[in-house]
Design a protein around this motif. Structure first.
Motif, PDB file in Angstrom:
ATOM      1  N   ILE A 264       0.824  -1.209   0.000  1.00  0.00           N
ATOM      2  CA  ILE A 264       0.000   0.000   0.000  1.00  0.00           C
ATOM      3  C   ILE A 264       0.861   1.263   0.000  1.00  0.00           C
ATOM      4  O   ILE A 264       0.412   2.323  -0.433  1.00  0.00           O
ATOM      5  N   CYS A 265       2.092   1.171   0.460  1.00  0.00           N
ATOM      6  CA  CYS A 265       2.943   2.368   0.495  1.00  0.00           C
ATOM      7  C   CYS A 265       3.332   2.849  -0.896  1.00  0.00           C
ATOM      8  O   CYS A 265       3.968   3.901  -1.040  1.00  0.00           O
ATOM      9  N   SER A 274       4.182   6.867   5.642  1.00  0.00           N
ATOM     10  CA  SER A 274       5.294   5.982   5.965  1.00  0.00           C
ATOM     11  C   SER A 274       6.602   6.773   6.063  1.00  0.00           C
ATOM     12  O   SER A 274       7.420   6.536   6.948  1.00  0.00           O
ATOM     13  N   ARG A 279       2.293   4.426  10.415  1.00  0.00           N
ATOM     14  CA  ARG A 279       1.614   3.364   9.679  1.00  0.00           C
ATOM     15  C   ARG A 279       1.257   3.918   8.299  1.00  0.00           C
ATOM     16  O   ARG A 279       0.855   5.072   8.185  1.00  0.00           O
ATOM     17  N   GLY A 280       1.397   3.081   7.284  1.00  0.00           N
ATOM     18  CA  GLY A 280       1.128   3.575   5.937  1.00  0.00           C
ATOM     19  C   GLY A 280      -0.344   3.602   5.587  1.00  0.00           C
ATOM     20  O   GLY A 280      -0.773   2.988   4.624  1.00  0.00           O
ATOM     21  N   GLU A 281      -1.124   4.334   6.388  1.00  0.00           N
ATOM     22  CA  GLU A 281      -2.560   4.435   6.096  1.00  0.00           C
ATOM     23  C   GLU A 281      -2.813   5.608   5.163  1.00  0.00           C
ATOM     24  O   GLU A 281      -2.272   6.696   5.372  1.00  0.00           O
ATOM     25  N   ALA A 433      -4.773  -8.893   2.049  1.00  0.00           N
ATOM     26  CA  ALA A 433      -3.454  -8.936   2.683  1.00  0.00           C
ATOM     27  C   ALA A 433      -2.812  -7.555   2.753  1.00  0.00           C
ATOM     28  O   ALA A 433      -2.103  -7.238   3.699  1.00  0.00           O
ATOM     29  N   CYS A 436      -4.691  -1.186   3.765  1.00  0.00           N
ATOM     30  CA  CYS A 436      -4.186  -0.489   4.954  1.00  0.00           C
ATOM     31  C   CYS A 436      -5.204  -0.533   6.081  1.00  0.00           C
ATOM     32  O   CYS A 436      -4.889  -0.273   7.237  1.00  0.00           O
TER      33      CYS A 436
END
Lengths: 517, 159
Positions: A264-265, A274, A279-281, A433, A436
């Motif tokens: 997701i990043c 990130s 957290r890479g939200e 998987a 985010c």
């Protein structure tokens, strides 16, 4: 003294190039071994090249056991050998390309700034240093360059926005989180021509008024990390980076920043989170990163390939670049042939080449020799296309018309053993998987989609369950915050549309056999 | 690698210190701790929280988000098998099944003797040369079942 070129590209290394290089150094003590990037002819790796009176000649694929026989054949002077491929530039796969961005990749010594300049490097930067920021960003606008990471947003508009923003600090952020399966162009150029990315980022800084840049690189690319870090050190030593770029009085600093295994990043706002150590939200947009990006400051976020295209645009002019391509898809695109393909690798072509030319002519069909069943274009969020759509020209608009996208240019070929229902289910599994977790349609939808698809594969109430999936896809498409949830429906829909018979008939029940299972 | 001596507070602080004032320093510090110690335990989490002026929960939130960070040691050898589409098209699913059967563990698990950890990975950039595997940080292309057995040190094991 003869020069022998042996790639240090990930593919070559994974196939034993380091051992080959050691053996060559030992058996040819008088030769200079230059570790280069790859030419992108991956079925021939490790492919080694030598200088001859008639230009570069190639041999491949070479294993460590072949080195002695190559030496006896006098390969360092272009001697004949069963692995001889002739003049490198005449290999059809390479000859039929239009290499602008990848012109130096596999050719020049990637860690020699002198070699970089000798092959046309820094020409764009020298020009940019004589120009105003506005003129630089207008050149990029005029070139028609669109973001090569996947979203295809006009680069010039981003540049204008960042340039126009008033702030004490602005940033250039390079997205090198190349997580799409079937893509390796970012990796290849960072290993094969890292100064091109550095030059592109400095020009971006000059064109937008930013003096600080970050390259966000995924941790799955250890070779790219090593090569790029070394190139950065050379660039600082040579005064290309730092307080006084090429003695112009203008500063530009660049840092390499490592990710930690999160697909997701690669989404730009997740990447920025990130890069801030969080957290890479993903963030909701607006605000646009161009106005409030890294640390809340105006930030130009671009994919590696977009930034690597910039030196050519500045050096040769916007018109030169724009003359490649078709319609609103200008310039060249590094297409990446991957998966079950006979001749896999990188094909840089002007937009407008067809999928058929890429898969059949460049790629030579499948590696297994079985008929092609589908090609997934544009990574895990891209459509699975059957061969009867292969005449579609590869450009952003034509692909949008068939419910597909060019994305980052990855093309994954599947042979007839592929279980398309399983591929559709995998699209949900991958989303589950890698989501985010911030928005519900993506976080929950992916899990539910996988569960329902499993029922379809077992033959449970197919019609009803497909209806349910269709509803779910609409919710994910319209309700997700970013492209992860918003585009997971693309591969699923393409399977339901183009391979409906297979999904809806009992024979489609996953057998767990075949190359693709 | 992971031993208790390395986890003393001064040792942890020494690893963390260079990153405290940097952009994204927490990510850098976590990467450094993971590389130096092999995992990030409660003591390290507490030192990170202190250094970055965060709660331990916030630090844990970051750790749990990224695949690379672990709170327990991995096995002596870490083998990651690509699960993504390009590798699927050339037999990654069959290779994964072989690997799990041969080692008697699932993806994300470690053998009982602590020798091998098997992990999924989504793309190593070897998409024209799959199935791809990363073994102890080294990339391998076109990995056959026999080549996997050699990498995992299970050649000839009748599994």
């Amino acid at each position: 003294m003869s020069r022998i070129y042996i790639p240090h590209d990930t593919v070559a290394v994974a196939l034993g190039a380091d051992d080959v290089a050691d053996a060559v150094s030992q058996l040819c003590p008088d030769a200079e071994v230059v570790r280069t990037g790859s030419r992108g002819l991956f079925w021939l790796e490790p492919m080694i090249e030598v200088d001859t009176a008639d230009g570069r000649k190639a041999y491949g694929p070479v294993t460590v056991d072949d080195v002695a026989s190559l030496v006896s054949a006098g390969f360092a002077d272009g001697g004949d050998h069963p692995f001889g491929l002739g003049p490198t530039e005449d290999i059809p796969f390479l000859k039929n390309q239009e290499r602008l961005t990848f012109a130096r990749c596999g050719v020049a010594d990637p860690l020699s700034l002198a070699d970089y300049e000798a092959h046309g490097g820094l020409k764009g930067l020298h020009k940019a240093l004589e120009m105003t920021a506005k003129d630089i960003s207008e050149q990029v606008m005029a070139s028609g360059l669109r973001g090569r990471g996947g979203a295809a947003f006009p680069a010039g508009i981003k540049w204008r926005t960042v340039l126009g923003a008033v702030a004490d600090q602005k940033y250039i952020v390079c997205n090198a989180d190349e997580g799409d399966s079937g893509t390796f162009a970012d990796r290849m150029i960072m290993e094969g021509d890292p100064f091109a990315l550095i030059e592109g980022m400095i020009i971006a800084g000059l064109g937008t008024g930013a003096a600080k840049g970050f390259v966000y690189l995924r941790s799955e690319y250890p070779v790219a990390k090593r090569v790029f870090a070394e190139a950065l050190a050379h660039a600082y030593d040579a005064g290309l980076l730092g307080d006084n770029v090429l003695k112009s009085g203008k500063p530009f600093d660049l840092e390499l920043f490592m990710g930690a295994g999160a697909y997701i990043c690669g989404e730009e706002t997740s990447l920025l989170e990130s890069l801030e150590g969080k957290r890479g939200e993903v963030r909701a947009k607006p605000p646009l990163p161009a106005l409030e990006g890294l640390n809340g400051k105006p930030t130009l976020v671009h994919n590696v390939i977009s930034l690597c295209a910039v030196p050519t645009i500045l050096a040769e002019g916007a018109d030169y670049y724009k003359d490649f391509g078709m319609g609103r898809s200008t310039g060249t695109m590094p297409f990446q042939l991957a998966g079950n393909v006979l001749r896999g690798g990188l094909v840089e072509k002007a937009f407008g080449v067809t999928l058929r030319e890429l898969v059949n002519e460049f790629g030579g069909g499948t590696r297994s020799g079985l008929p092609v069943k589908a090609a997934q274009v544009g990574g895990p969020l891209g459509a699975y296309l059957p061969p009867d759509l292969f005449d579609t020209p590869m450009d952003y608009e034509s692909f949008a018309e068939i419910g597909a996208g060019v994305g980052h240019g990855g093309i994954v070929v599947f042979d007839e053993t592929a279980d398309m229902a399983a591929q559709a289910k995998y699209a949900f599994d991958f989303c589950a998987a890698e989501s985010c977790g911030k928005c519900t349609p993506c976080r929950i939808g992916a899990v539910r989609g996988s569960e329902v698809m499993a029922k379809v594969m077992k033959g449970e109430d197919r019609e009803t369950n497909i209806d349910l999936i269709t509803d779910l896809l609409e919710v994910m498409e319209d309700g997700s915050l970013c492209a992860m949830g918003g585009m997971t429906p693309v591969p699923v829909k393409s399977v339901l549309r183009h391979f409906a018979d297979e999904v809806m008939t009992p024979q489609a029940v996953s057998s767990g056999k075949g190359a693709a299972s | 690698m992971a031993d208790d001596v390395a986890h003393t507070i001064p040792a942890l602080d020494a690893i963390i210190a260079p990153y405290v004032d940097k952009t994204g320093g927490l990510m850098c510090a976590l990467n450094a701790l993971q590389a130096e110690l092999g995992y990030i335990d409660a003591a390290a989490t507490a030192r990170l929280a202190d250094a970055f002026n965060l709660t331990k929960a916030e630090v844990k939130g970051v750790i749990s988000f990224y695949e690379d960070f672990t709170t327990r040691p991995r096995g002596k050898h870490v083998i990651r098998i690509c699960q993504a589409e390009a590798c699927q098209s050339v037999g990654a699913r069959t290779l994964t099944q072989h690997a799990t059967e041969k080692l008697g563990i699932g993806l994300g698990e470690t053998t009982k003797d602590g020798r091998v950890t098997l992990e999924p990975v989504y793309c190593l950039g070897l998409c024209a040369n799959g199935p791809a595997v990363m073994a102890d940080g080294k990339v391998k292309a076109q990995v056959t079942e026999a080549a996997f057995d050699k990498l995992a040190g299970v050649e000839g094991d009748g599994a």
